[in-house]
Write a protein that holds these residues in place. Structure first.
Motif, PDB file in Angstrom:
ATOM      1  N   SER A 149     -28.453  20.145 -19.673  1.00 19.48           N
ATOM      2  CA  SER A 149     -27.195  19.976 -18.946  1.00 19.48           C
ATOM      3  C   SER A 149     -27.163  18.588 -18.311  1.00 19.48           C
ATOM      4  N   SER A 190     -20.446  19.026 -28.602  1.00 16.55           N
ATOM      5  CA  SER A 190     -19.780  19.866 -27.615  1.00 16.55           C
ATOM      6  C   SER A 190     -20.751  20.672 -26.759  1.00 16.55           C
ATOM      7  N   HIS A 191     -22.033  20.682 -27.111  1.00 16.46           N
ATOM      8  CA  HIS A 191     -23.024  21.376 -26.279  1.00 16.46           C
ATOM      9  C   HIS A 191     -23.068  20.776 -24.876  1.00 16.46           C
ATOM     10  N   THR A 217     -18.190  19.767 -23.301  1.00 14.00           N
ATOM     11  CA  THR A 217     -17.327  20.913 -23.606  1.00 14.00           C
ATOM     12  C   THR A 217     -15.911  20.502 -24.002  1.00 14.00           C
ATOM     13  N   ARG A 232     -15.109  20.186 -27.721  1.00 20.34           N
ATOM     14  CA  ARG A 232     -15.089  21.353 -28.605  1.00 20.34           C
ATOM     15  C   ARG A 232     -13.738  21.411 -29.316  1.00 20.34           C
TER      16      ARG A 232
END
Length: 481
Positions: A214, A248-249, A252, A255
């Protein structure tokens, strides 16, 4: 990826702070890191650049593809011209074509020309549908009229001549041949990463098998990004996303802008009647308007054929590849297609008896025609253009650190997140120079790097482009001729 590179599992001590964190160790991340380090050190600056990789070094799509440096720009030039104008279409064409020699130059500069297996080849687009061949010839003619210099090395061969010259099956409709290149992408990238670790031991840190899980934006108590990993957090003013299909991990809002597609590859023993001159060629085989198989041949060992296929080759079942990021397995249907199709493309007589393992074979590989099959995950941009540049907070989903919290002495641009991704399966003719362009942007060297001359402006990230790009755009592209 066999044998593994000595740096496959390399992990430097994780710093508490880095001037730049690059996420991804494929061809894009390597190009970015090399350009950043070489440029800054030439100016007497010594920023700390940390590269994070979730798995082994170069274990994603870069290390899994066949090394096909083949920019068939004539097939898409008319669409680029219609959508972006002649000047920009010309720039896209030149950009993709430039990768053939740019990859050679990098391999030569790094002392990796032999290890990377870079080679000039004649590539052959072979067609087995007469109507499709006629349409593609018309595209080539329009391309030759628009860009006669770039198209000067293209040659059209009708059925009989194509069959004889390139040992194709008797039902071949014809082919188009032109200059291209081939390379061993895994050896190329891991070789450069190894060189960077040796060349910049205090400034380039590579930490494999340590994914970024993250990213936290700045806050009142913490003015920088916090990049979170299993081995600990790292503070940084700049984050570069070079994860392509996995964009996109960590982003976001991207995505539905870059979609993972699973592609399939095989390594195969050539038939015993395949002529030696095949080593100087690569192929793309077309039987239908959508989808194709592509082939290169390794210059040493058993001279294996590296044959890959697009998802469309599996028919309706191929849609299992869409939004599929699992490269621990592969499509059995596509693998079966790949395992049986080469004698069909070259003809049974030209293929001859099946190739056999060499004497003393240890049994590491399968003994039949197909030595191994695997998959890799492509990053498909829904507007069919790569995404390169700075990410605004609306696209990253996070605020950026304020300019006073950057390190202007090392990196003169304002802190932020950056990206180079979305190559639509054509990374070998887009990723390396996209990485170079991104590094110049990060360093505020767009003018010095002459980006306006060689980098396609339509590849740049913008909020307006991000808002407009929709997955349905892909369906519209497939229906265009």
């Amino acid at each position: 990826m066999s044998p593994l590179s000595p740096i496959a599992h390399h992990c430097s001590d994780l710093p508490q702070h880095a001037d730049i964190v690059v996420i991804g160790s494929g061809i894009t991340g390597t190009s970015v890191a090399r350009t950043l380090l070489d440029r800054t050190h030439a100016e007497g600056k010594h920023p700390v650049i940390l590269m994070l990789e979730a798995r082994d070094a170069c274990s994603g799509a870069t290390g899994r593809n066949g090394g096909h440096i083949t920019p068939p720009v004539f097939r898409d030039f008319a669409i680029w011209q219609q959508d972006h104008g002649h000047a920009e279409a010309h720039k896209i064409a030149k950009f993709r074509l430039a990768h053939i020699q740019e990859l050679r130059r990098a391999a030569e500069e790094e002392g990796l020309l032999e290890q990377s297996q870079w080679r000039q080849v004649e590539t052959v687009n072979a067609f087995f549908d007469r109507e499709l061949f006629a349409r593609v010839k018309a595209k080539l003619q329009a391309y030759q009229q628009a860009l006669p210099s770039e198209a000067s090395h293209h040659r059209v061969y009708e059925s009989a001549e194509a069959i004889q010259k390139y040992n194709l099956a008797p039902d071949a409709a014809g082919c188009i041949a032109f200059s291209a290149g081939a390379i061993h992408p895994y050896n190329f990238v891991t070789g450069i990463l190894s060189n960077l670790l040796n060349r910049y031991p205090n400034n380039f840190l590579l930490c494999t098998n340590n994914p970024c899980t993250s990213i936290t934006g700045p806050s009142a108590s913490d003015p920088l990004y916090t990049v979170v990993t299993p081995k600990g957090p790292v503070k940084t003013p700049h984050v570069i996303h070079a994860t392509n299909a996995w964009t996109s991990h960590l982003l976001t809002p991207m995505r539905g802008k870059i979609i993972p597609f699973r592609g399939n590859m095989t390594a195969q023993r050539p038939g015993q009647s395949i002529p030696a001159e095949m080593l100087q060629r690569s192929f793309s085989f077309f039987e239908a308007p959508v989808g194709f198989d592509y082939l290169t041949q390794l210059p040493n060992g058993e001279h294996e054929f590296m044959l890959g296929a697009s998802f469309a080759q599996a028919g309706g079942e191929g849609y299992e590849a869409v939004a599929n990021s699992d490269d621990s397995t592969y499509s059995k249907r596509i693998s079966a297609h790949l395992g049986g199709t080469l004698p069909r493309y070259f003809g049974e007589d030209n293929w001859g008896c099946e190739g056999q393992p060499p004497e003393g074979d240890t049994g590491e590989w399968s003994k039949g025609r197909v030595k191994a099959a695997w998959s890799g995950i492509l990053g498909v941009s829904v507007d069919l253009l790569p995404w390169v540049g700075r990410l605004s907070p609306s696209i990253s989903g996070r605020p950026a650190p304020s300019i006073e919290h950057g390190n202007e002495a090392m990196i003169p641009t304002a802190p932020g997140e950056w990206i180079a991704a979305g190559y639509n399966g054509g990374g070998m003719v887009q990723a390396w120079m996209s990485g170079q362009a991104l590094a110049e942007m990060v360093l505020g060297r767009e003018r010095e790097g002459n980006l306006a001359e060689w980098f396609p402006d339509v590849y740049r990230v913008s909020t307006n482009r991000w808002k407009k790009a929709k997955p349905t755009d892909l369906l519209g592209y497939v229906s265009r001729d």
